[in-house]
Design a protein around this motif. Structure first.
Motif, PDB file in Angstrom:
ATOM      1  N   ILE A 141       0.760  -1.105  -0.116  1.00  0.00           N
ATOM      2  CA  ILE A 141      -0.092   0.202   0.099  1.00  0.00           C
ATOM      3  C   ILE A 141       1.040   1.261   0.231  1.00  0.00           C
ATOM      4  O   ILE A 141       1.824   1.453   0.766  1.00  0.00           O
ATOM      5  N   LYS A 142       0.929   2.123  -0.967  1.00  0.00           N
ATOM      6  CA  LYS A 142       1.656   3.144  -1.134  1.00  0.00           C
ATOM      7  C   LYS A 142       0.935   4.350  -0.664  1.00  0.00           C
ATOM      8  O   LYS A 142      -0.155   4.769  -0.601  1.00  0.00           O
ATOM      9  N   LYS A 143       1.603   5.343  -0.027  1.00  0.00           N
ATOM     10  CA  LYS A 143       1.440   6.487   0.573  1.00  0.00           C
ATOM     11  C   LYS A 143       0.778   7.240  -0.449  1.00  0.00           C
ATOM     12  O   LYS A 143      -0.253   7.996  -0.265  1.00  0.00           O
ATOM     13  N   ALA A 144       1.301   7.375  -1.882  1.00  0.00           N
ATOM     14  CA  ALA A 144       0.892   8.431  -2.637  1.00  0.00           C
ATOM     15  C   ALA A 144      -0.534   7.884  -2.844  1.00  0.00           C
ATOM     16  O   ALA A 144      -1.269   8.822  -3.592  1.00  0.00           O
ATOM     17  N   TRP A 145      -1.026   6.566  -2.958  1.00  0.00           N
ATOM     18  CA  TRP A 145      -2.249   6.418  -3.373  1.00  0.00           C
ATOM     19  C   TRP A 145      -3.302   5.936  -2.223  1.00  0.00           C
ATOM     20  O   TRP A 145      -4.317   5.341  -2.550  1.00  0.00           O
ATOM     21  N   MET A 149      -1.499   1.045   7.348  1.00  0.00           N
ATOM     22  CA  MET A 149       0.038   0.986   7.208  1.00  0.00           C
ATOM     23  C   MET A 149       0.266   0.214   5.985  1.00  0.00           C
ATOM     24  O   MET A 149      -0.708  -0.121   5.211  1.00  0.00           O
ATOM     25  N   PRO A 150       1.285   0.278   5.341  1.00  0.00           N
ATOM     26  CA  PRO A 150       1.700  -0.337   4.095  1.00  0.00           C
ATOM     27  C   PRO A 150       1.454  -1.589   3.842  1.00  0.00           C
ATOM     28  O   PRO A 150       1.156  -2.123   2.754  1.00  0.00           O
ATOM     29  N   ASP A 151       1.281  -2.433   4.936  1.00  0.00           N
ATOM     30  CA  ASP A 151       0.917  -3.808   4.919  1.00  0.00           C
ATOM     31  C   ASP A 151      -0.477  -4.283   5.630  1.00  0.00           C
ATOM     32  O   ASP A 151      -0.834  -5.384   5.577  1.00  0.00           O
ATOM     33  N   HIS A 152      -1.275  -3.360   5.890  1.00  0.00           N
ATOM     34  CA  HIS A 152      -2.461  -3.580   6.524  1.00  0.00           C
ATOM     35  C   HIS A 152      -3.455  -2.337   6.763  1.00  0.00           C
ATOM     36  O   HIS A 152      -2.996  -1.402   6.617  1.00  0.00           O
ATOM     37  N   ILE A 153      -4.847  -2.928   6.989  1.00  0.00           N
ATOM     38  CA  ILE A 153      -5.877  -1.785   6.832  1.00  0.00           C
ATOM     39  C   ILE A 153      -6.730  -2.127   8.139  1.00  0.00           C
ATOM     40  O   ILE A 153      -6.945  -3.082   8.433  1.00  0.00           O
ATOM     41  N   HIS A 154      -7.289  -0.781   8.731  1.00  0.00           N
ATOM     42  CA  HIS A 154      -8.237  -1.047   9.907  1.00  0.00           C
ATOM     43  C   HIS A 154      -9.733  -0.216   9.228  1.00  0.00           C
ATOM     44  O   HIS A 154      -9.303   0.847   8.512  1.00  0.00           O
TER      45      HIS A 154
END
Length: 158
Positions: free
Chosen positions: A23-27, A52-57
């Protein structure tokens, strides 16, 4: 004729497949908005989303006319396709499995704050530590070999 009324709050947590920070900060904001649209189409309400780049809440006001497994599957499948088409993220996939945790109305603001502060939390706690703490806090029995693949992530890649 009587109607049905519910007030259900669910936090959904899942990760990127293969222990990768994709997961890129840019998108990420565009991804989060897209996921919000999926949730709205599924008749639930997005209350908070971050990761974060590897997971989502994701915290939602949940509409029980759609099952949680079907909702998560729709979020993963549609957002995966979106990322591959829009950002050419061809190696991107979500890992199988997820966590879903219910909250009372009085807990919503602290959970929203917690989700919003993911970068701060992950300066001192790994995703694995965070996730296992959630499982333990909710008294969920688990087998470690069936948890997500974890890695230590504390910064974003553009």
């Amino acid at each position: 004729m009587a109607d049905t009324y519910t007030q259900l709050y669910i936090q959904i947590v899942f990760s990127v497949k293969g222990r990768e920070s994709l997961i890129k900060k840019a998108w990420k904001d565009e991804l989060y908005a897209y996921i919000g649209g999926i949730i709205a189409k599924q008749k639930s309400k997005l209350l908070a989303i971050n990761g974060m780049p590897d997971h989502i809440h994701i915290l939602i006001g949940y509409n029980p006319t759609v099952t949680v497994p079907n909702l998560v599957e729709e979020i993963k499948t549609s957002s995966n396709k979106f990322l591959k088409e829009k950002f050419k993220a061809f190696s991107f996939n979500w890992q199988k499995g997820y966590g879903a945790f219910s909250y009372s109305r009085s807990q919503i603001n602290p959970v929203i704050k917690y989700i919003g502060n993911q970068e701060i939390h992950h300066k001192t706690r790994t995703f694995k530590e965070e996730y296992i703490k959630m499982l333990n806090d909710f008294d969920i029995k688990y087998q470690e070999q069936y948890l997500f693949d974890f890695q230590d992530i504390s910064i974003w890649d553009n």
